[in-house]
Design an enzyme around this catalytic site. Structure first.
Site, PDB file in Angstrom:
ATOM      1  N   SER A  78       0.859  -1.185   0.000  1.00 21.97           N
ATOM      2  CA  SER A  78       0.000   0.000   0.000  1.00 21.97           C
ATOM      3  C   SER A  78       0.894   1.234   0.000  1.00 21.97           C
ATOM      4  CB  SER A  78      -0.843  -0.013   1.273  1.00 21.97           C
ATOM      5  OG  SER A  78      -1.336   1.264   1.578  1.00 21.97           O
ATOM      6  N   TYR A 115      -1.461  -0.787  10.372  1.00 25.20           N
ATOM      7  CA  TYR A 115      -1.503  -1.054   8.924  1.00 25.20           C
ATOM      8  C   TYR A 115      -0.195  -0.602   8.269  1.00 25.20           C
ATOM      9  CZ  TYR A 115      -3.511  -1.100   4.158  1.00 25.20           C
ATOM     10  OH  TYR A 115      -3.779  -1.342   2.825  1.00 25.20           O
TER      11      TYR A 115
HETATM   12  N1  LIG Z   1      -8.710  -0.273  -1.384  1.00 19.19           N
HETATM   13  C1  LIG Z   1      -7.669   0.492  -1.230  1.00 19.19           C
HETATM   14  O1  LIG Z   1      -7.770   1.733  -1.292  1.00 19.19           O
HETATM   15  C2  LIG Z   1      -6.301  -0.113  -0.983  1.00 19.19           C
HETATM   16  C3  LIG Z   1      -5.185   0.750  -1.004  1.00 19.19           C
HETATM   17  C4  LIG Z   1      -3.928   0.208  -0.781  1.00 19.19           C
HETATM   18  C5  LIG Z   1      -3.773  -1.143  -0.558  1.00 19.19           C
HETATM   19  N2  LIG Z   1      -4.865  -1.960  -0.547  1.00 19.19           N
HETATM   20  C6  LIG Z   1      -4.631  -3.387  -0.296  1.00 19.19           C
HETATM   21  O2  LIG Z   1      -5.237  -4.143  -1.339  1.00 19.19           O
HETATM   22  C7  LIG Z   1      -5.559  -5.433  -0.847  1.00 19.19           C
HETATM   23  C8  LIG Z   1      -6.980  -5.783  -1.257  1.00 19.19           C
HETATM   24  O3  LIG Z   1      -7.883  -4.937  -0.566  1.00 19.19           O
HETATM   25  P1  LIG Z   1      -9.256  -4.409  -1.195  1.00 19.19           P
HETATM   26  O4  LIG Z   1      -9.172  -2.951  -1.220  1.00 19.19           O
HETATM   27  O5  LIG Z   1      -9.579  -5.142  -2.418  1.00 19.19           O
HETATM   28  O6  LIG Z   1     -10.232  -4.754   0.013  1.00 19.19           O
HETATM   29  P2  LIG Z   1     -11.511  -5.680   0.127  1.00 19.19           P
HETATM   30  O7  LIG Z   1     -11.935  -5.568   1.538  1.00 19.19           O
HETATM   31  O8  LIG Z   1     -12.477  -5.329  -0.947  1.00 19.19           O
HETATM   32  O9  LIG Z   1     -10.928  -7.138  -0.148  1.00 19.19           O
HETATM   33  C9  LIG Z   1     -10.113  -7.809   0.763  1.00 19.19           C
HETATM   34  C10 LIG Z   1     -10.554  -9.256   0.788  1.00 19.19           C
HETATM   35  O10 LIG Z   1      -9.671  -9.981   1.667  1.00 19.19           O
HETATM   36  C11 LIG Z   1     -10.458 -10.909   2.379  1.00 19.19           C
HETATM   37  N3  LIG Z   1      -9.779 -11.297   3.611  1.00 19.19           N
HETATM   38  C12 LIG Z   1      -9.579 -10.534   4.711  1.00 19.19           C
HETATM   39  N4  LIG Z   1      -8.982 -11.247   5.664  1.00 19.19           N
HETATM   40  C13 LIG Z   1      -8.789 -12.489   5.162  1.00 19.19           C
HETATM   41  C14 LIG Z   1      -8.231 -13.671   5.685  1.00 19.19           C
HETATM   42  N5  LIG Z   1      -7.756 -13.717   6.932  1.00 19.19           N
HETATM   43  N6  LIG Z   1      -8.182 -14.770   4.893  1.00 19.19           N
HETATM   44  C15 LIG Z   1      -8.696 -14.733   3.640  1.00 19.19           C
HETATM   45  N7  LIG Z   1      -9.258 -13.646   3.098  1.00 19.19           N
HETATM   46  C16 LIG Z   1      -9.311 -12.532   3.855  1.00 19.19           C
HETATM   47  C17 LIG Z   1     -11.759 -10.173   2.661  1.00 19.19           C
HETATM   48  O11 LIG Z   1     -12.813 -11.049   3.000  1.00 19.19           O
HETATM   49  C18 LIG Z   1     -11.972  -9.433   1.364  1.00 19.19           C
HETATM   50  O12 LIG Z   1     -12.776 -10.181   0.470  1.00 19.19           O
HETATM   51  C19 LIG Z   1      -5.317  -5.403   0.666  1.00 19.19           C
HETATM   52  O13 LIG Z   1      -4.088  -6.046   0.950  1.00 19.19           O
HETATM   53  C20 LIG Z   1      -5.240  -3.931   0.980  1.00 19.19           C
HETATM   54  O14 LIG Z   1      -4.448  -3.678   2.099  1.00 19.19           O
HETATM   55  C21 LIG Z   1      -6.129  -1.475  -0.755  1.00 19.19           C
END
Ligand SMILES: NC(=O)c1ccc[n+]([C@@H]2O[C@H](COP(=O)([O-])OP(=O)(O)OC[C@H]3O[C@@H](n4cnc5c(N)ncnc54)[C@H](O)[C@@H]3O)[C@@H](O)[C@H]2O)c1
Length: 336
Positions: free
Chosen positions: A228, A241
């Protein structure tokens, strides 16, 4: 073809609506009713209006908004308009390959799983949410998707994932992750600290540890660890985080060095703000979010397919000779 700005359609971006007099009026009215600030609308400027609103509005309401925005006229569905970036798949890129993608039930992970499945790969789709995985399968009923409802932080979850891979993993996308509550260190609870590290760091490491022997035996493999913006600066999330995503960067660098002799490439992808299921839970505005709000609103958020395109590139053979890299997919936010 240049966008025809006489009309806005439900596929036009928020930015196109804001630049169109009728569209801007209708969207501002909607935002006011929904309690959405003008800054939030600006952040969403790259997102097509239907992606933002169709799940929130009753049937027919979006069509009415389009009609009002265009002075009572409903333009043809394919009327030239600014619809933003369009995903384009690379057919056969993953033919014959097995990819394990975590977090595949929602957001960025789901977009990666969808894309690899449409590019010919067998996808072991992992998520703690069974419902999310069902949604993924419904999206692509004919694709080769093997859903595994599992917690990557639990030993039995890791076991179930490796077993579903049936002895072969060509690509591992560690996308699952949790955000925190934006707390500064002195206000951090043990609960948030432990859960964020259990999933973002320990779960990622334990699953990867279990998959590596298959890649080492095959003499090839690609791993993408999703970090991130928080891995690069102190202001984008809370301490738990931020520390967890900095650790993800360290895991990538160590792995890229250690496994280079085995033909395994390992990279980090750092997305910026993306419209997904992830919402920061902010209890206290005094330390973080209040101070960076104006900076955040300057950068548009992305659709999940956008960082997914970069992750898929890194997981594919197209990124041959790229290892140990930190690739940002954040619209340039990290250079501001
Ligand atoms: N959305 C943003 O703005 C953003 C920005 C930077 C980084 N990220 C990173 O991108 C990645 C994806 O996030 P996203 O934004 O798609 O969020 P999201 O919440 O839409 O998806 C994350 C998924 O991970 C699953 N998950 C959580 N804990 C879990 C576990 N213990 N075992 C299996 N599955 C699990 C959740 O059920 C969910 O479906 C993450 O690592 C997040 O930190 C997101």
């Amino acid at each position: 073809m240049a966008a025809d700005n006489r009309f806005v359609t439900e596929k036009s971006t928020v930015g196109a609506w804001l630049a169109h007099s009728g569209g801007a009026q209708v969207l501002h009215e909607f935002a006011e009713k929904a309690g959405l600030s003008q800054d939030s609308l600006r952040m969403l400027r790259k997102i097509p209006v239907n992606r933002l609103l169709s799940s929130q509005l009753p049937d027919g309401a979006l069509e009415q908004m389009v009609k009002r925005a265009n002075g009572g006229e409903i333009p043809a569905h394919d009327a030239a308009t600014d619809t933003g970036w369009q995903e384009r798949i690379t057919p056969s890129r993953f033919d014959g390959k097995t990819a394990v993608i975590t977090g595949a039930g929602s957001g960025i992970g789901r977009a990666v799983a969808c894309r690899i499945a449409r590019e010919g790969g067998r996808v072991v789709a992992v998520d703690i949410s069974e419902e999310g995985l069902k949604g993924l399968q419904q999206q692509h009923p004919d694709a080769e998707i093997c859903p595994v409802a599992a917690d990557i932080a639990a030993a039995e979850g890791v076991e179930a994932i490796v077993s579903a891979a049936e002895g072969r993993v060509d690509a591992l996308g560690n996308v699952a992750g949790l955000s925190d509550d934006f707390s500064a260190l002195h206000e951090l609870s043990d609960e948030v600290l432990h859960r964020v590290f259990e999933v973002n760091v320990f779960g990622l490491m334990k699953l990867t540890r279990a998959v590596l022997p298959l890649m080492m035996e095959a003499g090839s493999g690609t791993v993408v660890n999703v970090a991130s913006e928080a891995a690069m600066r102190g202001s984008s999330s809370g301490v738990a985080y931020t520390a967890s995503k900095s650790a993800v960067l360290g895991v990538t660098r160590s792995m890229a060095y250690m496994y280079e002799p085995f033909g395994i490439r390992v990279n980090t992808l750092a997305p910026g703000g993306t419209v997904t299921g992830m919402r920061p839970v902010v209890d206290d505005e005094s330390y973080g979010p209040g101070r960076i709000r104006s900076f955040q609103t300057d950068t548009p958020v992305a659709l999940p397919e956008e960082p997914a395109a970069s992750i898929t590139f890194l997981l594919s053979d197209d990124s041959v000779n790229v290892t140990g890299a930190l690739l940002t997919a954040d619209g340039g936010q990290s250079v501001y």
